[in-house]
Motif scaffolding. Structure first.
Motif, PDB file in Angstrom:
ATOM      1  N   PRO A   1     -71.639   0.930  19.057  1.00 43.61           N
ATOM      2  CA  PRO A   1     -72.539   0.145  19.885  1.00 43.61           C
ATOM      3  C   PRO A   1     -73.483   1.068  20.668  1.00 43.61           C
ATOM      4  O   PRO A   1     -73.285   2.271  20.681  1.00 43.61           O
ATOM      5  CB  PRO A   1     -71.603  -0.608  20.832  1.00 43.61           C
ATOM      6  CG  PRO A   1     -70.239  -0.230  20.465  1.00 43.61           C
ATOM      7  CD  PRO A   1     -70.276   0.932  19.547  1.00 43.61           C
ATOM      8  N   GLY A   2     -74.437   0.499  21.356  1.00 34.83           N
ATOM      9  CA  GLY A   2     -75.415   1.308  22.085  1.00 34.83           C
ATOM     10  C   GLY A   2     -76.690   1.380  21.283  1.00 34.83           C
ATOM     11  O   GLY A   2     -76.726   1.018  20.109  1.00 34.83           O
ATOM     12  N   GLY A   3     -77.780   1.853  21.928  1.00 34.03           N
ATOM     13  CA  GLY A   3     -79.046   1.944  21.225  1.00 34.03           C
ATOM     14  C   GLY A   3     -79.777   0.619  21.267  1.00 34.03           C
ATOM     15  O   GLY A   3     -79.642  -0.204  20.369  1.00 34.03           O
ATOM     16  N   LYS A   4     -80.542   0.419  22.356  1.00 34.21           N
ATOM     17  CA  LYS A   4     -81.308  -0.829  22.495  1.00 34.21           C
ATOM     18  C   LYS A   4     -82.746  -0.446  22.838  1.00 34.21           C
ATOM     19  O   LYS A   4     -82.996   0.638  23.331  1.00 34.21           O
ATOM     20  CB  LYS A   4     -80.772  -1.672  23.659  1.00 34.21           C
ATOM     21  CG  LYS A   4     -79.351  -2.073  23.524  1.00 34.21           C
ATOM     22  CD  LYS A   4     -78.921  -2.891  24.720  1.00 34.21           C
ATOM     23  CE  LYS A   4     -78.838  -2.068  25.970  1.00 34.21           C
ATOM     24  NZ  LYS A   4     -78.484  -2.816  27.144  1.00 34.21           N
TER      25      LYS A   4
ATOM     26  N   ARG B   1     -81.176  -4.730  19.584  1.00 33.63           N
ATOM     27  CA  ARG B   1     -80.206  -3.980  18.783  1.00 33.63           C
ATOM     28  C   ARG B   1     -80.790  -3.629  17.406  1.00 33.63           C
ATOM     29  O   ARG B   1     -80.646  -2.508  16.926  1.00 33.63           O
ATOM     30  CB  ARG B   1     -78.932  -4.820  18.631  1.00 33.63           C
ATOM     31  CG  ARG B   1     -77.822  -4.148  17.881  1.00 33.63           C
ATOM     32  CD  ARG B   1     -77.213  -3.034  18.677  1.00 33.63           C
ATOM     33  NE  ARG B   1     -76.133  -2.397  17.927  1.00 33.63           N
ATOM     34  CZ  ARG B   1     -75.994  -1.091  17.813  1.00 33.63           C
ATOM     35  NH1 ARG B   1     -76.842  -0.295  18.404  1.00 33.63           N
ATOM     36  NH2 ARG B   1     -74.998  -0.584  17.142  1.00 33.63           N
TER      37      ARG B   1
END
Lengths: 80, 229
Positions: B67-70, B46
């Motif tokens: 949220p999101g984006g890893k 993250r």
């Protein structure tokens, strides 16, 4: 003479729970990311909502797991 | 997303299969390490994911809360760091990573199938190319299918690690080879990705470089320790 049964460590269950919680949080983030890439806004919002629910659920599980882990480690440490 | 879940499941099943052949780490400590790796991977992926998007986030900072984006590299480095911290706290001195190396190759390769099928929204596609195997991900421009390149690389790496693990080897060497090979691969392949650059490389490449430097320093210290012993 039969070998005495080795007692199962108290740390295993909370460590497992924490690991699963981490995985659930990662999947939650994945769902949100997948939702962000979908053009159909209704489907996208379902993905993002379930991702956020998964992420927060995983976070709660993680908190429970870590507290349980610390307590289990203290109990095991005091038995030695 | 289904491929991400499949990647975790496939990697875990392979880890369990490999563990039956023997594990120097007892069950309770192994689970402690897995928990540390999962939480460290979450944080690392993250944080690096956010850093990678930093140029866009500066322009539109409310996205920071989304949220999101890893990133896989962040997950690997974060998991590795967290495991080392937990090992130091719990007094675990044995090398613990070898069993994870081949399952990680498999898990990442399965996940990359999902990245390939997701196309443009996944941000893992390559730069435009005129090569005959260039893929149009939906914007009408043939691009390097960097996800497929990575799958081929990971399967070859898994085969090599499997062969290497059959022979006598120092403990921890399988994982260190995996990490060094994957970080070097990402350092190179990310030049074919249209991500924003900072001082000539993207954030993932800088993280790969930092990971490789730490690995090299650790290896030097390890070898010096063995020579002095």
């Amino acid at each position: 003479m039969p070998e005495p049964l080795r007692k199962r460590s108290l740390v295993i269950a909370p460590a497992r729970l924490s690991a699963i919680a981490g995985g659930v949080m990662l999947l939650g983030l994945g769902l949100c990311g997948a939702g962000a890439g979908i053009h159909n806004s209704q489907v996208a919002s379902k993905f993002v909502t379930s991702g956020i629910v998964g992420f927060l659920g995983g976070f709660l599980l993680l908190i429970v797991g870590i507290i349980w882990l610390v307590i289990a480690a203290i109990i095991e440490g005091s038995k030695r | 997303m289904p491929f991400e879940a499949l990647g975790y499941a496939g990697g875990y099943l392979l880890y369990r299969h490999d563990r039956r052949a023997g594990d120097p780490v007892p069950d309770d400590r192994r689970w402690l390490i897995i928990a540390a790796a999962a939480v460290g991977a979450l944080l690392g992926s993250r944080i690096l994911g956010l850093l990678e998007q930093a140029p866009q986030l500066v322009l539109h900072w409310p996205d920071l809360l989304l949220p999101g984006g890893k990133t896989i590299v962040g997950g690997l480095l974060g998991g590795w760091l967290a495991v080392e911290i937990v090992k130091a706290l719990a007094g675990i001195h044995t090398r613990t990573g070898d069993l994870f190396a081949i399952p990680l190759c498999l898990g990442i390769a399965i996940g990359r199938v999902g990245c390939f099928l997701a196309g443009l929204p996944d941000d893992t596609y390559g730069t435009p190319t005129s090569l005959p195997w260039g893929i149009n991900f939906g914007d009408g421009i043939p691009r390097h299918p960097t996800q497929l390149y990575e799958i081929v690389f990971l399967l070859a790496l898994a085969w090599f690690l499997h062969q290497y693990a059959q022979r006598p080897h120092p403990p921890g060497a399988v994982f260190r080879i995996f990490l060094a090979a994957y970080l070097t691969w990402r350092l190179a392949i990310d030049f074919l990705k249209p991500q924003p650059h900072i001082a000539g490389m993207n954030m993932i490449q800088w993280a790969c470089l930092a990971g490789l430097v730490i690995l090299a320093i650790g290896e030097l210290i390890n070898r010096r320790g063995l020579r002095d012993a």
